[in-house]
Design a protein around this motif. Sequence first.
Motif, mmCIF file in Angstrom:
data_model
loop_
_atom_site.group_PDB
_atom_site.id
_atom_site.type_symbol
_atom_site.label_atom_id
_atom_site.label_comp_id
_atom_site.label_asym_id
_atom_site.label_seq_id
_atom_site.Cartn_x
_atom_site.Cartn_y
_atom_site.Cartn_z
ATOM 1 N N ALA A 18 -26.695 -4.584 0.616
ATOM 2 C CA ALA A 18 -27.973 -5.008 0.035
ATOM 3 C C ALA A 18 -28.064 -6.529 -0.039
ATOM 4 C CB ALA A 18 -28.158 -4.391 -1.346
ATOM 5 N N ILE A 19 -26.982 -7.174 -0.451
ATOM 6 C CA ILE A 19 -26.970 -8.642 -0.495
ATOM 7 C C ILE A 19 -27.226 -9.196 0.901
ATOM 8 C CG2 ILE A 19 -25.494 -10.670 -0.813
ATOM 9 C CD1 ILE A 19 -24.177 -9.152 -3.169
ATOM 10 N N GLN A 20 -26.588 -8.636 1.898
ATOM 11 C CA GLN A 20 -26.778 -9.088 3.277
ATOM 12 C C GLN A 20 -28.244 -8.949 3.681
ATOM 13 O OE1 GLN A 20 -27.527 -7.368 6.391
ATOM 14 N NE2 GLN A 20 -27.334 -9.330 7.428
ATOM 15 N N PHE A 21 -28.871 -7.815 3.400
ATOM 16 C CA PHE A 21 -30.271 -7.603 3.763
ATOM 17 C C PHE A 21 -31.186 -8.604 3.056
ATOM 18 C CE2 PHE A 21 -34.396 -5.652 2.754
ATOM 19 C CZ PHE A 21 -34.907 -5.524 4.036
ATOM 20 N N TYR A 22 -31.055 -8.703 1.754
ATOM 21 C CA TYR A 22 -31.975 -9.548 0.991
ATOM 22 C C TYR A 22 -31.752 -11.047 1.219
ATOM 23 C CZ TYR A 22 -34.124 -5.586 -1.289
ATOM 24 O OH TYR A 22 -34.827 -4.434 -1.524
ATOM 25 N N THR A 23 -30.520 -11.453 1.543
ATOM 26 C CA THR A 23 -30.280 -12.880 1.798
ATOM 27 C C THR A 23 -30.493 -13.229 3.267
ATOM 28 O OG1 THR A 23 -27.880 -12.558 2.065
ATOM 29 C CG2 THR A 23 -28.695 -13.160 -0.146
ATOM 30 N N GLN A 24 -29.881 -12.468 4.168
ATOM 31 C CA GLN A 24 -29.940 -12.814 5.588
ATOM 32 C C GLN A 24 -31.276 -12.477 6.230
ATOM 33 O OE1 GLN A 24 -27.392 -14.609 6.996
ATOM 34 N NE2 GLN A 24 -26.746 -14.608 4.864
ATOM 35 N N VAL A 25 -31.892 -11.365 5.837
ATOM 36 C CA VAL A 25 -33.160 -10.960 6.444
ATOM 37 C C VAL A 25 -34.350 -11.559 5.698
ATOM 38 C CG1 VAL A 25 -34.652 -8.985 7.014
ATOM 39 C CG2 VAL A 25 -32.178 -8.837 7.400
ATOM 40 N N LEU A 26 -34.376 -11.420 4.363
ATOM 41 C CA LEU A 26 -35.548 -11.846 3.596
ATOM 42 C C LEU A 26 -35.434 -13.243 2.997
ATOM 43 C CD1 LEU A 26 -36.586 -8.514 1.869
ATOM 44 C CD2 LEU A 26 -37.395 -9.499 4.015
ATOM 45 N N GLY A 27 -34.269 -13.862 3.047
ATOM 46 C CA GLY A 27 -34.142 -15.259 2.650
ATOM 47 C C GLY A 27 -33.948 -15.531 1.174
ATOM 48 N N LEU A 28 -33.611 -14.516 0.370
ATOM 49 C CA LEU A 28 -33.303 -14.758 -1.031
ATOM 50 C C LEU A 28 -31.933 -15.421 -1.118
ATOM 51 C CD1 LEU A 28 -35.469 -12.410 -0.999
ATOM 52 C CD2 LEU A 28 -34.555 -11.787 -3.206
ATOM 53 N N THR A 29 -31.628 -16.049 -2.242
ATOM 54 C CA THR A 29 -30.328 -16.708 -2.418
ATOM 55 C C THR A 29 -29.620 -16.130 -3.641
ATOM 56 O OG1 THR A 29 -31.336 -18.487 -3.694
ATOM 57 C CG2 THR A 29 -31.057 -18.862 -1.333
ATOM 58 N N ILE A 30 -28.316 -16.104 -3.584
ATOM 59 C CA ILE A 30 -27.522 -15.553 -4.686
ATOM 60 C C ILE A 30 -27.512 -16.518 -5.860
ATOM 61 C CG2 ILE A 30 -25.234 -14.801 -5.435
ATOM 62 C CD1 ILE A 30 -24.724 -13.926 -2.528
ATOM 63 N N GLY A 31 -27.913 -16.012 -7.018
ATOM 64 C CA GLY A 31 -27.834 -16.791 -8.247
ATOM 65 C C GLY A 31 -26.561 -16.479 -8.995
ATOM 66 N N GLN A 32 -26.217 -15.192 -9.032
ATOM 67 C CA GLN A 32 -25.014 -14.747 -9.744
ATOM 68 C C GLN A 32 -24.551 -13.430 -9.138
ATOM 69 O OE1 GLN A 32 -23.145 -16.108 -12.072
ATOM 70 N NE2 GLN A 32 -21.876 -14.358 -12.550
ATOM 71 N N LEU A 33 -23.253 -13.315 -8.942
ATOM 72 C CA LEU A 33 -22.650 -12.087 -8.457
ATOM 73 C C LEU A 33 -21.618 -11.642 -9.482
ATOM 74 C CD1 LEU A 33 -22.155 -9.944 -6.265
ATOM 75 C CD2 LEU A 33 -20.613 -11.566 -5.148
ATOM 76 N N ASP A 34 -21.809 -10.471 -10.037
ATOM 77 C CA ASP A 34 -20.888 -9.913 -11.021
ATOM 78 C C ASP A 34 -20.162 -8.742 -10.363
ATOM 79 O OD1 ASP A 34 -19.614 -8.571 -13.126
ATOM 80 O OD2 ASP A 34 -21.234 -9.048 -14.548
ATOM 81 N N GLU A 35 -19.032 -9.055 -9.739
ATOM 82 C CA GLU A 35 -18.256 -8.048 -9.005
ATOM 83 C C GLU A 35 -17.800 -6.902 -9.911
ATOM 84 O OE1 GLU A 35 -17.388 -7.750 -5.792
ATOM 85 O OE2 GLU A 35 -17.893 -9.703 -4.948
ATOM 86 N N ALA A 36 -17.390 -7.216 -11.131
ATOM 87 C CA ALA A 36 -16.872 -6.198 -12.040
ATOM 88 C C ALA A 36 -17.939 -5.155 -12.371
ATOM 89 C CB ALA A 36 -16.349 -6.846 -13.319
#
Length: 152
Positions: A18-36
């Motif tokens: 999902a991150i790949q789709f929304y960042t690479q395709v639609l151009g959104l940027t990661i603000g925060q990633l909470d892996e846990a």
Amino acid sequence: MIKGIYETHIQVSNLEDAIQFYTQVLGLTIGQLDEARRIAFLYMPGGNKTSMLGLWEQTHDLQTRHFAFHCDKDFILHGATEFLQQNNRHPYNFLNDRSSQPMVFCWMPALAIYFDDPDGNQLEFLALLGGESRADLGVLSYADWLRHTTTA
């Protein structure tokens, strides 16, 4: 008091995909990633941090949602369909009648085209149009909207 919606959240089956789709395709940027907690918060394009999308990984009982991205009219009319097809997304109109031509919601008025993300969330590119609301016209093609509004 209220100025708009700052964030919305959806469930996704695989956070990395999902991150790949929304960042690479639609151009959104990661603000925060909470892996846990398996959550990502993504900012809308433009860098002004005035709206955000939350992605929550859900490995079972996934519930799909709908939301719209505010876009320029010219992009919807002259580039959205090609952009979506190039990124393996199938564009469709509000009537879902196998047409990929944008339609006008005359009550707003706004021009829109739909597509799904990889998890089946229904997404929309939407552009507000100038002019008066014409709820009596329902949902029309853009050409029909222009015919009705230029002769009214």
